[in-house]
Design a protein around this motif. Structure first.
Motif, PDB file in Angstrom:
ATOM      1  N   ILE A 160       0.648   2.291   7.518  1.00 28.47           N
ATOM      2  CA  ILE A 160      -0.496   2.788   8.400  1.00 28.47           C
ATOM      3  C   ILE A 160       0.422   4.286   8.640  1.00 28.47           C
ATOM      4  CG2 ILE A 160      -1.098   2.974  10.868  1.00 28.47           C
ATOM      5  CD1 ILE A 160      -1.179  -0.284  10.808  1.00 28.47           C
ATOM      6  N   ASN A 161       1.620   4.478   8.526  1.00 26.52           N
ATOM      7  CA  ASN A 161       2.055   5.807   8.817  1.00 26.52           C
ATOM      8  C   ASN A 161       2.060   6.556   7.767  1.00 26.52           C
ATOM      9  OD1 ASN A 161       2.868   5.128  11.569  1.00 26.52           O
ATOM     10  ND2 ASN A 161       4.701   4.347  11.045  1.00 26.52           N
ATOM     11  N   ALA A 162       2.208   5.927   6.601  1.00 25.02           N
ATOM     12  CA  ALA A 162       1.829   6.826   5.289  1.00 25.02           C
ATOM     13  C   ALA A 162       0.465   7.330   5.066  1.00 25.02           C
ATOM     14  CB  ALA A 162       2.381   5.793   4.169  1.00 25.02           C
ATOM     15  N   ALA A 163      -0.370   6.526   5.469  1.00 28.81           N
ATOM     16  CA  ALA A 163      -1.723   6.777   5.245  1.00 28.81           C
ATOM     17  C   ALA A 163      -2.222   8.126   6.283  1.00 28.81           C
ATOM     18  CB  ALA A 163      -2.771   5.570   5.619  1.00 28.81           C
ATOM     19  N   ILE A 164      -1.601   8.052   7.287  1.00 31.34           N
ATOM     20  CA  ILE A 164      -1.625   9.301   8.399  1.00 31.34           C
ATOM     21  C   ILE A 164      -0.917  10.499   7.630  1.00 31.34           C
ATOM     22  CG2 ILE A 164      -1.100  10.180  10.589  1.00 31.34           C
ATOM     23  CD1 ILE A 164      -1.239   7.524  11.560  1.00 31.34           C
ATOM     24  N   ASP A 165       0.157  10.244   7.004  1.00 32.27           N
ATOM     25  CA  ASP A 165       1.100  11.414   6.463  1.00 32.27           C
ATOM     26  C   ASP A 165       0.240  12.142   5.236  1.00 32.27           C
ATOM     27  OD1 ASP A 165       2.938  11.088   8.466  1.00 32.27           O
ATOM     28  OD2 ASP A 165       4.311   9.804   6.970  1.00 32.27           O
ATOM     29  N   LEU A 178       0.860  -1.109   0.163  1.00 39.29           N
ATOM     30  CA  LEU A 178       0.075   0.026  -0.064  1.00 39.29           C
ATOM     31  C   LEU A 178       0.765   1.306  -0.116  1.00 39.29           C
ATOM     32  CD1 LEU A 178      -3.009   1.283   0.270  1.00 39.29           C
ATOM     33  CD2 LEU A 178      -2.454   1.290   2.717  1.00 39.29           C
ATOM     34  N   ALA A 179       2.132   1.245   0.735  1.00 35.33           N
ATOM     35  CA  ALA A 179       2.758   2.679   1.071  1.00 35.33           C
ATOM     36  C   ALA A 179       3.072   3.113  -0.181  1.00 35.33           C
ATOM     37  CB  ALA A 179       3.743   2.395   1.919  1.00 35.33           C
ATOM     38  N   LYS A 180       3.530   2.508  -1.218  1.00 40.32           N
ATOM     39  CA  LYS A 180       3.966   3.123  -2.604  1.00 40.32           C
ATOM     40  C   LYS A 180       2.986   3.377  -3.465  1.00 40.32           C
ATOM     41  CE  LYS A 180       5.021  -1.736  -4.368  1.00 40.32           C
ATOM     42  NZ  LYS A 180       6.187  -2.676  -5.045  1.00 40.32           N
ATOM     43  N   LYS A 181       1.908   2.902  -3.193  1.00 45.09           N
ATOM     44  CA  LYS A 181       0.412   2.843  -4.152  1.00 45.09           C
ATOM     45  C   LYS A 181      -0.247   3.980  -3.685  1.00 45.09           C
ATOM     46  CE  LYS A 181       0.790  -1.839  -6.312  1.00 45.09           C
ATOM     47  NZ  LYS A 181      -0.183  -2.818  -6.490  1.00 45.09           N
ATOM     48  N   LEU A 182      -0.142   4.224  -2.292  1.00 45.84           N
ATOM     49  CA  LEU A 182      -0.839   5.121  -1.618  1.00 45.84           C
ATOM     50  C   LEU A 182      -1.283   6.731  -2.201  1.00 45.84           C
ATOM     51  CD1 LEU A 182      -2.937   5.230   0.611  1.00 45.84           C
ATOM     52  CD2 LEU A 182      -1.209   5.781   2.028  1.00 45.84           C
ATOM     53  N   PRO A 183      -0.079   7.258  -2.448  1.00 46.89           N
ATOM     54  CA  PRO A 183      -0.432   8.672  -3.131  1.00 46.89           C
ATOM     55  C   PRO A 183      -1.236   8.723  -4.429  1.00 46.89           C
ATOM     56  CG  PRO A 183       2.001   8.440  -2.387  1.00 46.89           C
ATOM     57  CD  PRO A 183       1.168   6.888  -2.221  1.00 46.89           C
ATOM     58  N   MET A 184      -1.198   7.709  -5.247  1.00 45.54           N
ATOM     59  CA  MET A 184      -1.961   7.751  -6.454  1.00 45.54           C
ATOM     60  C   MET A 184      -3.475   7.316  -6.182  1.00 45.54           C
ATOM     61  SD  MET A 184      -1.886   8.216  -9.619  1.00 45.54           S
ATOM     62  CE  MET A 184      -0.140   8.452 -10.137  1.00 45.54           C
TER      63      MET A 184
END
Length: 270
Positions: free
Chosen positions: A194-199, A151-157
């Motif tokens: 999880i941390n990336a989603a918060i960020d 998820l972390a690497k795909k989350l921004p998109m």
């Protein structure tokens, strides 16, 4: 900072908490109501089709779409170690079929769609699917349930393509126990997600935790502690029987016992 815990159940909360907010699925269920012939609208004001209203007058405006059977984990309560026989690709919904099906439901009154799997982030073209779904007129929420491994690497998109809500599955905060349960490495990747989603601004980030006696029941309050300083909503889920997951009632911890654990160890008073 408020602490957020929620649970997947249709049972009423036995008592309120001053410092905990409990959220329930289908909290508006009304078994005593009779079917109504009056037009019913969803939260967006769109009329709901009779096909989405059951015999008790309940409105079904929430659709779950499984994008794939594939998964990059082998959780013991979900899938055998060798995996499962996958449906041949020609029998799976194509991108256009997913969009057409979703549009039929949205125009009939559905205003929330959740993407699931398997693991939905391994579906090819996931970003394009999300982008097209989020553009449907009348759709209010586009959510995804994921194990967080990629998820972390795909989350921004994904956020840019319209994902409004996130549920990330995590059953333990101990890496060795994670590897035992999922038969894979990657605990740090889930924490990173999880941390990336918060960020990137998701608030709250919902964490789904299946509680099993003898495995992670000693971590209930550790999960509660995650919510103290971060916008995290932990959803404790009862261990449910699935074909082949060696379900045992002795492993089941009912939600009432989970609540008692939190009250006792965290000194919350009803």
């Amino acid at each position: 900072m408020k602490r957020y815990i929620s649970r997947i159940t249709n049972w009423p909360t036995p008592f309120p908490f001053r410092n905990l907010n409990f959220f329930m699925v289908d909290k508006e269920r009304n078994f005593g109501s009779k079917p109504t012939k009056e037009p019913i609208n969803n939260e967006e004001g769109n009329q709901i089709s009779d096909m989405l209203i059951d015999g008790f007058g309940r409105k079904h405006t929430y659709l779950r779409l499984s994008l794939t059977e594939r998964c990059n984990l082998r959780c013991q309560y979900c899938m055998p170690a060798e995996g499962v026989d996958l449906t041949p690709s020609p029998k799976l919904l194509t991108h256009n079929e997913i969009l057409r099906l979703a549009n039929l439901f949205v125009t009939s009154g559905v205003d929330k769609i959740r993407l699931t799997g398997g693991e939905p982030t391994v579906r090819k073209g996931i970003h394009d699917i999300c982008s097209d779904l989020s553009s449907l007129k009348g759709l209010k929420t586009l959510a995804i349930t994921t194990n967080g491994i990629t998820l972390a690497k795909k989350l921004p998109m994904l956020k840019q393509c319209g994902i409004t809500n996130l549920n990330i599955s995590l059953d333990t905060l101990v890496p060795s126990k994670f590897e035992f349960m999922t038969r894979r490495k990657g605990h740090h990747k889930v924490i990173e997600s999880i941390n990336a989603a918060i960020d990137v601004g998701y608030n709250p980030v919902k964490v789904n935790c299946v509680v099993m006696r003898g495995f992670n029941d000693d971590e209930i309050c550790d999960f509660v502690n995650l919510t103290v300083d971060k916008p995290i909503n932990v959803r404790f889920i009862e261990f449910m029987p699935f074909d082949g997951n060696v379900w045992n009632v002795k492993k089941l911890i009912p939600y009432s016992e989970m609540l008692d654990t939190v009250v006792r160890q965290r000194n919350f008073r009803p």
